[in-house]
Design a protein around this motif. Structure first.
Motif, PDB file in Angstrom:
ATOM      1  N   PRO A  21       0.832  -1.208   0.000  1.00 46.24           N
ATOM      2  CA  PRO A  21       0.000   0.000   0.000  1.00 46.24           C
ATOM      3  C   PRO A  21       0.866   1.257   0.000  1.00 46.24           C
ATOM      4  O   PRO A  21       2.021   1.228   0.416  1.00 46.24           O
ATOM      5  N   VAL A  22       0.303   2.334  -0.497  1.00 38.33           N
ATOM      6  CA  VAL A  22       1.020   3.602  -0.513  1.00 38.33           C
ATOM      7  C   VAL A  22       1.179   4.065   0.934  1.00 38.33           C
ATOM      8  O   VAL A  22       0.205   4.119   1.672  1.00 38.33           O
ATOM      9  N   PRO A  23       2.403   4.375   1.370  1.00 41.42           N
ATOM     10  CA  PRO A  23       2.582   4.834   2.754  1.00 41.42           C
ATOM     11  C   PRO A  23       1.921   6.186   2.996  1.00 41.42           C
ATOM     12  O   PRO A  23       1.802   7.013   2.089  1.00 41.42           O
ATOM     13  N   ALA A  24       1.483   6.413   4.239  1.00 33.13           N
ATOM     14  CA  ALA A  24       0.759   7.637   4.594  1.00 33.13           C
ATOM     15  C   ALA A  24       1.514   8.914   4.210  1.00 33.13           C
ATOM     16  O   ALA A  24       0.897   9.839   3.683  1.00 33.13           O
ATOM     17  N   PRO A  25       2.837   9.021   4.450  1.00 26.77           N
ATOM     18  CA  PRO A  25       3.523  10.266   4.050  1.00 26.77           C
ATOM     19  C   PRO A  25       3.427  10.546   2.546  1.00 26.77           C
ATOM     20  O   PRO A  25       3.305  11.698   2.135  1.00 26.77           O
ATOM     21  N   THR A  26       3.435   9.499   1.744  1.00 28.04           N
ATOM     22  CA  THR A  26       3.305   9.677   0.296  1.00 28.04           C
ATOM     23  C   THR A  26       1.913  10.202  -0.043  1.00 28.04           C
ATOM     24  O   THR A  26       1.761  11.099  -0.886  1.00 28.04           O
ATOM     25  N   ILE A  27       0.902   9.674   0.616  1.00 31.29           N
ATOM     26  CA  ILE A  27      -0.474  10.138   0.373  1.00 31.29           C
ATOM     27  C   ILE A  27      -0.622  11.580   0.823  1.00 31.29           C
ATOM     28  O   ILE A  27      -1.251  12.391   0.130  1.00 31.29           O
ATOM     29  N   MET A  28      -0.044  11.918   1.967  1.00 32.47           N
ATOM     30  CA  MET A  28      -0.143  13.295   2.458  1.00 32.47           C
ATOM     31  C   MET A  28       0.528  14.257   1.490  1.00 32.47           C
ATOM     32  O   MET A  28       0.012  15.343   1.216  1.00 32.47           O
ATOM     33  N   ARG A  45     -16.126  13.531  -0.270  1.00 31.92           N
ATOM     34  CA  ARG A  45     -14.983  12.685   0.073  1.00 31.92           C
ATOM     35  C   ARG A  45     -14.799  11.574  -0.953  1.00 31.92           C
ATOM     36  O   ARG A  45     -13.681  11.171  -1.250  1.00 31.92           O
ATOM     37  N   SER A  46     -15.905  11.099  -1.506  1.00 32.51           N
ATOM     38  CA  SER A  46     -15.835  10.026  -2.492  1.00 32.51           C
ATOM     39  C   SER A  46     -15.093  10.477  -3.754  1.00 32.51           C
ATOM     40  O   SER A  46     -14.408   9.680  -4.393  1.00 32.51           O
ATOM     41  N   THR A  47     -15.206  11.754  -4.104  1.00 35.89           N
ATOM     42  CA  THR A  47     -14.493  12.292  -5.271  1.00 35.89           C
ATOM     43  C   THR A  47     -12.987  12.252  -5.037  1.00 35.89           C
ATOM     44  O   THR A  47     -12.223  11.848  -5.917  1.00 35.89           O
ATOM     45  N   LEU A  48     -12.569  12.658  -3.849  1.00 35.05           N
ATOM     46  CA  LEU A  48     -11.148  12.594  -3.508  1.00 35.05           C
ATOM     47  C   LEU A  48     -10.657  11.150  -3.523  1.00 35.05           C
ATOM     48  O   LEU A  48      -9.561  10.862  -4.004  1.00 35.05           O
ATOM     49  N   TYR A  49     -11.487  10.243  -3.009  1.00 36.06           N
ATOM     50  CA  TYR A  49     -11.087   8.836  -2.946  1.00 36.06           C
ATOM     51  C   TYR A  49     -10.936   8.250  -4.353  1.00 36.06           C
ATOM     52  O   TYR A  49      -9.986   7.516  -4.611  1.00 36.06           O
ATOM     53  N   VAL A  50     -11.834   8.607  -5.265  1.00 41.56           N
ATOM     54  CA  VAL A  50     -11.716   8.116  -6.648  1.00 41.56           C
ATOM     55  C   VAL A  50     -10.428   8.652  -7.284  1.00 41.56           C
ATOM     56  O   VAL A  50      -9.723   7.924  -7.985  1.00 41.56           O
ATOM     57  N   HIS A  51     -10.094   9.922  -7.024  1.00 43.59           N
ATOM     58  CA  HIS A  51      -8.856  10.501  -7.528  1.00 43.59           C
ATOM     59  C   HIS A  51      -7.648   9.749  -6.948  1.00 43.59           C
ATOM     60  O   HIS A  51      -6.672   9.456  -7.639  1.00 43.59           O
ATOM     61  N   TYR A  52      -7.723   9.420  -5.647  1.00 43.74           N
ATOM     62  CA  TYR A  52      -6.666   8.655  -4.979  1.00 43.74           C
ATOM     63  C   TYR A  52      -6.533   7.257  -5.599  1.00 43.74           C
ATOM     64  O   TYR A  52      -5.426   6.770  -5.833  1.00 43.74           O
ATOM     65  N   LEU A  53      -7.655   6.599  -5.884  1.00 45.21           N
ATOM     66  CA  LEU A  53      -7.609   5.273  -6.510  1.00 45.21           C
ATOM     67  C   LEU A  53      -6.934   5.334  -7.872  1.00 45.21           C
ATOM     68  O   LEU A  53      -6.169   4.437  -8.240  1.00 45.21           O
ATOM     69  N   ASP A  54      -7.191   6.408  -8.613  1.00 44.79           N
ATOM     70  CA  ASP A  54      -6.536   6.603  -9.911  1.00 44.79           C
ATOM     71  C   ASP A  54      -5.026   6.750  -9.727  1.00 44.79           C
ATOM     72  O   ASP A  54      -4.231   6.173 -10.463  1.00 44.79           O
ATOM     73  N   PHE A  55      -4.629   7.514  -8.703  1.00 42.16           N
ATOM     74  CA  PHE A  55      -3.204   7.679  -8.374  1.00 42.16           C
ATOM     75  C   PHE A  55      -2.574   6.318  -8.051  1.00 42.16           C
ATOM     76  O   PHE A  55      -1.481   6.001  -8.535  1.00 42.16           O
ATOM     77  N   SER A  68      -9.787   4.697   6.064  1.00 43.27           N
ATOM     78  CA  SER A  68      -8.402   5.065   6.398  1.00 43.27           C
ATOM     79  C   SER A  68      -7.959   6.285   5.606  1.00 43.27           C
ATOM     80  O   SER A  68      -7.272   7.164   6.127  1.00 43.27           O
ATOM     81  N   PHE A  69      -8.366   6.353   4.334  1.00 42.58           N
ATOM     82  CA  PHE A  69      -8.045   7.515   3.513  1.00 42.58           C
ATOM     83  C   PHE A  69      -8.677   8.771   4.104  1.00 42.58           C
ATOM     84  O   PHE A  69      -8.058   9.829   4.157  1.00 42.58           O
ATOM     85  N   GLY A  70      -9.916   8.655   4.587  1.00 44.27           N
ATOM     86  CA  GLY A  70     -10.595   9.786   5.224  1.00 44.27           C
ATOM     87  C   GLY A  70      -9.848  10.290   6.445  1.00 44.27           C
ATOM     88  O   GLY A  70      -9.769  11.498   6.698  1.00 44.27           O
ATOM     89  N   LYS A  71      -9.255   9.377   7.210  1.00 42.61           N
ATOM     90  CA  LYS A  71      -8.472   9.773   8.384  1.00 42.61           C
ATOM     91  C   LYS A  71      -7.228  10.565   7.968  1.00 42.61           C
ATOM     92  O   LYS A  71      -6.846  11.526   8.621  1.00 42.61           O
ATOM     93  N   ILE A  72      -6.611  10.165   6.880  1.00 43.40           N
ATOM     94  CA  ILE A  72      -5.434  10.892   6.389  1.00 43.40           C
ATOM     95  C   ILE A  72      -5.836  12.278   5.898  1.00 43.40           C
ATOM     96  O   ILE A  72      -5.125  13.259   6.123  1.00 43.40           O
ATOM     97  N   ILE A  73      -6.990  12.381   5.257  1.00 44.14           N
ATOM     98  CA  ILE A  73      -7.488  13.696   4.818  1.00 44.14           C
ATOM     99  C   ILE A  73      -7.657  14.604   6.032  1.00 44.14           C
ATOM    100  O   ILE A  73      -7.233  15.761   6.032  1.00 44.14           O
TER     101      ILE A  73
END
Length: 92
Positions: A21-28, A45-55, A68-73
């Protein structure tokens, strides 16, 4: 062979196949590069998550789950507030 041993072997085989999985610092850092706070703007939030899935797909990384992604946001943008569309459990 008991079920516990079979499950453990299957997990270890799956971990060898799946990318890490992508480490949290990379996602931040990715959030910092792609998003900024703006007054009066509301992004689901779902829009951000879809963008993250594309990444994750482009970088061949295994994505984390939406919660978990929401917690990082929330960690990256602590001043964000949640806009509820209904009572708890009844959002649309």
């Amino acid at each position: 062979m008991d079920n516990t041993k079979i499950k453990t072997e299957m997990r270890s085989k799956c971990k060898a196949i799946l990318p890490d999985p992508v480490p949290a610092p990379t996602i931040m850092k990715w959030l910092q590069l792609n998003y900024e706070l703006a007054d009066g703007v509301c992004i689901p939030r779902s829009t951000l998550y879809v963008h993250y899935l594309d990444f994750c797909e482009k970088t061949q990384a295994s994505p984390m789950n939406a919660a978990s992604f929401g917690k990082i946001i929330r960690h990256q943008f602590p001043q964000l507030t949640t806009r509820r569309l209904g009572t708890r459990g009844q959002s649309k």
